[in-house]
Design a protein around this motif. Structure first.
Motif, short mmCIF file in Angstrom:
data_model
loop_
_atom_site.label_atom_id
_atom_site.label_comp_id
_atom_site.label_asym_id
_atom_site.label_seq_id
_atom_site.Cartn_x
_atom_site.Cartn_y
_atom_site.Cartn_z
N MET A 1 -22.12 2.79 -83.55
CA MET A 1 -21.46 3.43 -84.50
C MET A 1 -20.41 2.48 -85.19
SD MET A 1 -19.28 6.78 -84.44
CE MET A 1 -18.10 7.23 -85.85
N ILE A 2 -20.15 2.58 -86.57
CA ILE A 2 -19.23 1.41 -87.32
C ILE A 2 -17.92 2.06 -87.14
CG2 ILE A 2 -19.13 0.46 -89.36
CD1 ILE A 2 -21.98 0.96 -90.14
N LYS A 3 -17.21 1.32 -86.83
CA LYS A 3 -15.92 1.58 -86.72
C LYS A 3 -15.04 1.49 -87.89
CE LYS A 3 -12.37 2.02 -82.99
NZ LYS A 3 -11.93 1.36 -81.60
N ALA A 4 -15.32 0.45 -88.57
CA ALA A 4 -14.49 -0.06 -89.84
C ALA A 4 -15.35 -0.97 -90.50
CB ALA A 4 -13.13 -0.47 -89.32
N ILE A 5 -15.34 -1.03 -92.10
CA ILE A 5 -15.85 -2.19 -92.70
C ILE A 5 -14.72 -2.55 -93.66
CG2 ILE A 5 -17.24 -2.43 -94.67
CD1 ILE A 5 -18.91 0.17 -93.62
N LEU A 6 -14.37 -3.89 -93.65
CA LEU A 6 -13.23 -4.76 -94.08
C LEU A 6 -13.76 -5.72 -95.08
CD1 LEU A 6 -11.35 -5.33 -91.03
CD2 LEU A 6 -10.87 -3.30 -92.62
N VAL A 7 -13.47 -5.71 -96.36
CA VAL A 7 -13.64 -6.70 -97.18
C VAL A 7 -12.30 -7.47 -97.50
CG1 VAL A 7 -14.68 -7.63 -99.30
CG2 VAL A 7 -15.96 -5.70 -97.77
N PHE A 8 -12.35 -8.91 -97.33
CA PHE A 8 -11.11 -9.42 -97.80
C PHE A 8 -11.30 -10.89 -98.29
CE2 PHE A 8 -11.38 -9.05 -92.83
CZ PHE A 8 -11.57 -10.45 -92.73
N ASN A 9 -10.43 -11.47 -98.90
CA ASN A 9 -10.81 -12.68 -99.74
C ASN A 9 -10.45 -13.94 -98.82
OD1 ASN A 9 -7.84 -12.92 -99.92
ND2 ASN A 9 -7.91 -12.73 -102.03
N ASN A 10 -10.55 -15.03 -99.30
CA ASN A 10 -10.25 -16.26 -98.28
C ASN A 10 -8.85 -16.20 -97.94
OD1 ASN A 10 -12.93 -17.18 -98.60
ND2 ASN A 10 -12.42 -18.46 -99.94
N HIS A 11 -7.89 -15.59 -98.64
CA HIS A 11 -6.54 -15.51 -98.25
C HIS A 11 -5.80 -14.42 -97.48
CE1 HIS A 11 -6.03 -18.77 -101.14
NE2 HIS A 11 -6.75 -18.29 -101.99
N GLY A 12 -6.97 -13.69 -97.18
CA GLY A 12 -6.61 -12.31 -96.13
C GLY A 12 -6.13 -11.31 -96.96
N LYS A 13 -6.30 -11.47 -98.19
CA LYS A 13 -5.87 -9.90 -98.83
C LYS A 13 -7.32 -8.96 -98.95
CE LYS A 13 -2.46 -11.60 -102.14
NZ LYS A 13 -1.43 -11.16 -101.40
N PRO A 14 -6.79 -7.87 -98.65
CA PRO A 14 -7.91 -6.82 -98.37
C PRO A 14 -8.69 -6.36 -99.82
CG PRO A 14 -6.03 -5.94 -97.66
CD PRO A 14 -5.59 -7.28 -97.90
N ARG A 15 -9.83 -6.35 -99.97
CA ARG A 15 -10.33 -5.93 -101.22
C ARG A 15 -11.05 -4.46 -100.98
NH1 ARG A 15 -6.79 -8.12 -103.92
NH2 ARG A 15 -6.76 -10.34 -104.32
N LEU A 16 -11.43 -4.27 -99.95
CA LEU A 16 -11.98 -2.83 -99.36
C LEU A 16 -11.84 -2.57 -98.01
CD1 LEU A 16 -14.17 -0.70 -100.08
CD2 LEU A 16 -16.07 -2.03 -99.29
N THR A 17 -11.23 -1.52 -97.66
CA THR A 17 -11.03 -1.27 -96.28
C THR A 17 -11.65 0.37 -95.84
OG1 THR A 17 -8.89 -0.37 -96.69
CG2 THR A 17 -9.12 -2.58 -95.83
N LYS A 18 -12.44 0.33 -95.17
CA LYS A 18 -12.95 1.79 -94.78
C LYS A 18 -12.89 2.02 -93.41
CE LYS A 18 -15.33 5.30 -96.40
NZ LYS A 18 -14.94 6.21 -97.51
N PHE A 19 -12.22 2.74 -92.74
CA PHE A 19 -12.00 3.11 -91.51
C PHE A 19 -12.73 4.50 -91.24
CE2 PHE A 19 -8.49 -0.04 -91.91
CZ PHE A 19 -8.69 -0.95 -90.83
N TYR A 20 -13.48 4.36 -90.11
CA TYR A 20 -14.36 5.47 -89.59
C TYR A 20 -13.70 6.24 -88.40
CZ TYR A 20 -17.95 4.08 -93.13
OH TYR A 20 -18.17 3.90 -94.44
N TYR A 21 -12.62 5.77 -88.13
CA TYR A 21 -11.71 6.05 -87.09
C TYR A 21 -10.36 6.26 -87.46
CZ TYR A 21 -9.89 6.46 -82.25
OH TYR A 21 -9.30 6.68 -80.94
N HIS A 22 -9.56 7.22 -87.05
CA HIS A 22 -8.31 7.40 -87.72
C HIS A 22 -7.32 6.52 -86.99
CE1 HIS A 22 -4.71 8.89 -89.46
NE2 HIS A 22 -4.11 9.14 -88.10
N TYR A 23 -6.67 5.44 -87.73
CA TYR A 23 -5.60 4.64 -87.40
C TYR A 23 -4.43 4.98 -88.26
CZ TYR A 23 -8.96 1.92 -84.83
OH TYR A 23 -9.98 1.15 -84.03
N PRO A 24 -3.04 4.86 -87.92
CA PRO A 24 -2.23 4.72 -88.80
C PRO A 24 -2.14 3.65 -89.91
CG PRO A 24 -1.21 5.02 -86.37
CD PRO A 24 -2.85 4.79 -86.36
N GLU A 25 -1.63 3.90 -91.05
CA GLU A 25 -1.68 2.89 -92.07
C GLU A 25 -1.05 1.52 -91.60
OE1 GLU A 25 -2.20 1.25 -95.61
OE2 GLU A 25 -2.53 3.50 -95.07
N ASP A 26 -0.06 1.44 -90.64
CA ASP A 26 0.59 0.20 -90.29
C ASP A 26 -0.39 -0.66 -89.09
OD1 ASP A 26 1.04 2.34 -88.49
OD2 ASP A 26 2.75 1.02 -87.40
#
Length: 190
Positions: free
Chosen positions: A1-26
């Motif tokens: 199962m996929i737990k999360a999908i993350l897309v970020f740039n070369n500097h670490g700035k997230p451009r897309l985050t999709k979590f399929y499991y609940h995590y608090p924002e921090d």
């Protein structure tokens, strides 16, 4: 199962985050930072799979990623997923984005985040892979675009109706109304 999908740039700035499991924002932000640190320090000529970080699940989970131009596409998956299957899924996702945005770039992910999420939801939902056939995905996206255009036409209808009413000369039309002669009130008996 996929737990999360993350897309970020070369500097670490997230451009897309999709979590399929609940995590608090921090915690989500910490996961993105840790994942970026793990993935970005790797050489381009090494394998695209690595053990998940301590926050995402440790050795029970794998990070499978591809680096395209200025963007990292990272899928955090459990041991039941095939590494090569997920790499293929990343390729399908990127090619679909490329077809929809005609040479996708980082700005497309920023300014069309709703469409990017719609495309992603055609591929993966609830952490499960739904579709890997790119022509089928493109067909669904084109259907969605047609619906959006139809809705845009319907939403413009009230504005057209208001402008049509404004163009009507109502005071003159009221004067032009011919009412039938009414009988004299005195002839009625109560």
């Amino acid at each position: 199962m996929i737990k999360a999908i993350l897309v970020f740039n070369n500097h670490g700035k997230p451009r897309l985050t999709k979590f399929y499991y609940h995590y608090p924002e921090d915690m989500q932000q910490q996961i993105v930072r840790e994942t970026f640190q793990l993935v970005s320090k790797r050489d381009d000529n090494v394998c695209n799979f690595l053990e998940g970080g301590s926050l995402i699940g440790g050795s029970d989970y794998k990070l499978i990623y591809r680096h395209y131009a200025t963007l990292y596409f990272v899928f955090c998956v459990d041991s039941s997923e095939s590494e090569l299957g997920i790499l293929d899924l990343i390729q399908v996702f990127v090619e679909t984005l490329d077809k929809c945005f005609e040479n996708v770039c980082e700005l497309d992910l920023i300014f069309h985040v709703d469409k990017v999420h719609y495309i992603l939801n055609e591929l993966v939902m609830g952490g499960m892979v739904l579709e890997t056939n790119m022509t089928e995905i493109i067909s669904r996206i084109e259907d969605q675009n047609k619906l959006e255009k139809q809705e845009a036409g319907l939403s413009a209808a009230p504005a057209r109706a208001v402008s049509a009413v404004k163009n009507i000369n109502i005071p003159q039309q009221i004067k032009d109304i011919k009412l039938p002669d009414l009988p004299h009130i005195g002839s009625f008996k109560f």
